[in-house]
Enzyme design. Sequence first.
Site, PDB file in Angstrom:
ATOM      1  CG  ASP A  78      -1.917  -1.113   1.231  1.00 24.52           C
ATOM      2  OD1 ASP A  78      -2.281  -1.568   0.136  1.00 24.52           O
ATOM      3  OD2 ASP A  78      -2.326  -1.542   2.335  1.00 24.52           O
ATOM      4  CE1 TYR A 109       3.861  -6.393   5.200  1.00 24.24           C
ATOM      5  CE2 TYR A 109       3.616  -8.600   6.102  1.00 24.24           C
ATOM      6  CZ  TYR A 109       3.501  -7.712   5.052  1.00 24.24           C
ATOM      7  OH  TYR A 109       3.018  -8.148   3.834  1.00 24.24           O
ATOM      8  CG  ASP A 129      -4.674   2.309   5.569  1.00 24.24           C
ATOM      9  OD1 ASP A 129      -5.329   3.348   5.407  1.00 24.24           O
ATOM     10  OD2 ASP A 129      -4.346   1.560   4.635  1.00 24.24           O
ATOM     11  NE  ARG A 155      -4.712  -2.669   4.211  1.00 28.14           N
ATOM     12  CZ  ARG A 155      -5.636  -2.711   3.270  1.00 28.14           C
ATOM     13  NH1 ARG A 155      -6.672  -1.883   3.317  1.00 28.14           N
ATOM     14  NH2 ARG A 155      -5.549  -3.560   2.270  1.00 28.14           N
TER      15      ARG A 155
END
Length: 339
Positions: A46, A74, A88, A188
């Site tokens: 993203d 991550y 987000d 997310r």
Amino acid sequence: MAKRGTTDLSLMIAVDKPTGMTSHDVVNRVRRIFGERRVGHTGTLDPLASGVLPLCIGPATRLDNYLVGHDKSYVVSVVFGAATDTDDCDGEVIRTGDVPEEVFDPFFATTFVAGLVGKSKQLPPVYSAIKVAGTKACDAARKGRIIDLAPRDIEVFSAELLGIWGAEGVEPPRWDIAFAVSAGTYIRALARDIGNALGCPSHVGALRRTRVGSIGLDECVSLDVLEEIGQRAALDPLRALGYRFAYVDDALAARVRNGNVLAADALALCERRCADATSELCACTAGVRESCEAPQPDEVIALVHANRVIALYEYQFDKHRWKPRCVFPIGVIRGCSDL
């Protein structure tokens, strides 16, 4: 004659994608850097997210289908007190709520995060690239339609709380967490579900991908550096693929480039001694050993000639032979030892 916008380059790189750019923006920049229109990435990030973005250039883009499905790592900031339509901070706030005091308790937070490890079902975000009946969920959501997405099997391999912020009220409450997850896991959605479990809305405030399969941040280059060094940023596709492989001589390479099937005993399978980049300083044979395990049914391997990957072959167990899956006439270069 080469087609317009094509070159003789065939390689794989990894970019440290900056925030604010789409993955397609990065692809376009890489096209300009190399003068090559055939550029593809192996997993979307993203615009909010930064970090590891592997890309294939030239004929190497045919590797794309073999570089998906890897586990990923991550570092994420989970912000509490507000939920957004995209899960987000780039989305619109759709709900707010009080943050429970236990969020700021180090023991509680550490224990809670550790409890996220394991297999579970996850409902993907409404704004995701998942297709239902040929339509992307995110495209439908932008038009005001919500697609009914089915929960997916995911696994969290590790989860570590890195810090707790916002207890003083100077900034929004948040947890910074390091995750290692299976392919197809939406961070997310993890952030959204953490808040739901705690009884308060939450969303992703920042996200950085630190690893895709065997490729870590230490092997990535910024776009500015890539502009300077070009193909010297090439990575070894053997490590990225994770397949066993075989070296072929000139005669066998000619047969491979013609797409011939090969007898089972025509190839001596090899494997890497090490999997991490720091243990493999170059794309030479120092970290290679002969594999003792026999070919497995439908196993895909890479074939190497003149230090290039020239093909992927699949084993036909019932016929005791290797058949071509993907052939690269000019080969995919295996990187430079000075990076």
